[in-house]
Design a protein around this motif. Structure first.
Motif, PDB file in Angstrom:
ATOM      1  N   GLU A  58     -18.463 -63.833  19.317  1.00  0.00           N
ATOM      2  CA  GLU A  58     -18.807 -64.403  18.090  1.00  0.00           C
ATOM      3  C   GLU A  58     -19.634 -65.684  18.781  1.00  0.00           C
ATOM      4  OE1 GLU A  58     -15.235 -65.383  15.458  1.00  0.00           O
ATOM      5  OE2 GLU A  58     -15.849 -63.639  14.563  1.00  0.00           O
ATOM      6  N   GLU A  61     -22.919 -64.763  20.326  1.00  0.00           N
ATOM      7  CA  GLU A  61     -23.582 -64.287  19.822  1.00  0.00           C
ATOM      8  C   GLU A  61     -24.440 -65.128  18.940  1.00  0.00           C
ATOM      9  OE1 GLU A  61     -24.064 -61.110  15.450  1.00  0.00           O
ATOM     10  OE2 GLU A  61     -22.429 -61.930  15.840  1.00  0.00           O
ATOM     11  N   ASN A  62     -23.987 -66.508  18.482  1.00  0.00           N
ATOM     12  CA  ASN A  62     -24.289 -66.969  18.232  1.00  0.00           C
ATOM     13  C   ASN A  62     -25.093 -67.898  19.022  1.00  0.00           C
ATOM     14  OD1 ASN A  62     -23.207 -67.334  15.756  1.00  0.00           O
ATOM     15  ND2 ASN A  62     -21.855 -68.482  15.700  1.00  0.00           N
TER      16      ASN A  62
END
Length: 71
Positions: A58, A61-62
């Motif tokens: 995550e 991805e950010n």
């Protein structure tokens, strides 16, 4: 058939097998419980590792989406 009519040898031999059966049953259940506890511990460790992986992905991805937005 009345139990008092059974020969003593037959009662003793069946009693021995009954005791052995009970011992085996109890021993097997105890081993199964220990094995199950180890499995639950391993599953918990795997869940923790998967949570770390998900959080890392995550974050990655950010970061990628932030880089794309900067362009």
């Amino acid at each position: 058939m009345d139990i008092t009519q059974l020969p003593l040898d037959q009662i003793l031999s069946n009693g021995i097998f009954a005791c052995l059966f009970l011992w085996l049953l109890i021993d097997t259940r105890k081993e199964a419980k220990q094995r199950e506890e180890k499995m639950y511990f391993q599953i918990d460790k795997q869940n923790e590792a998967q949570d770390k992986i998900v959080k890392s992905l995550e974050r990655l991805e950010n970061q990628i989406s932030q880089l794309q937005n900067e362009k």
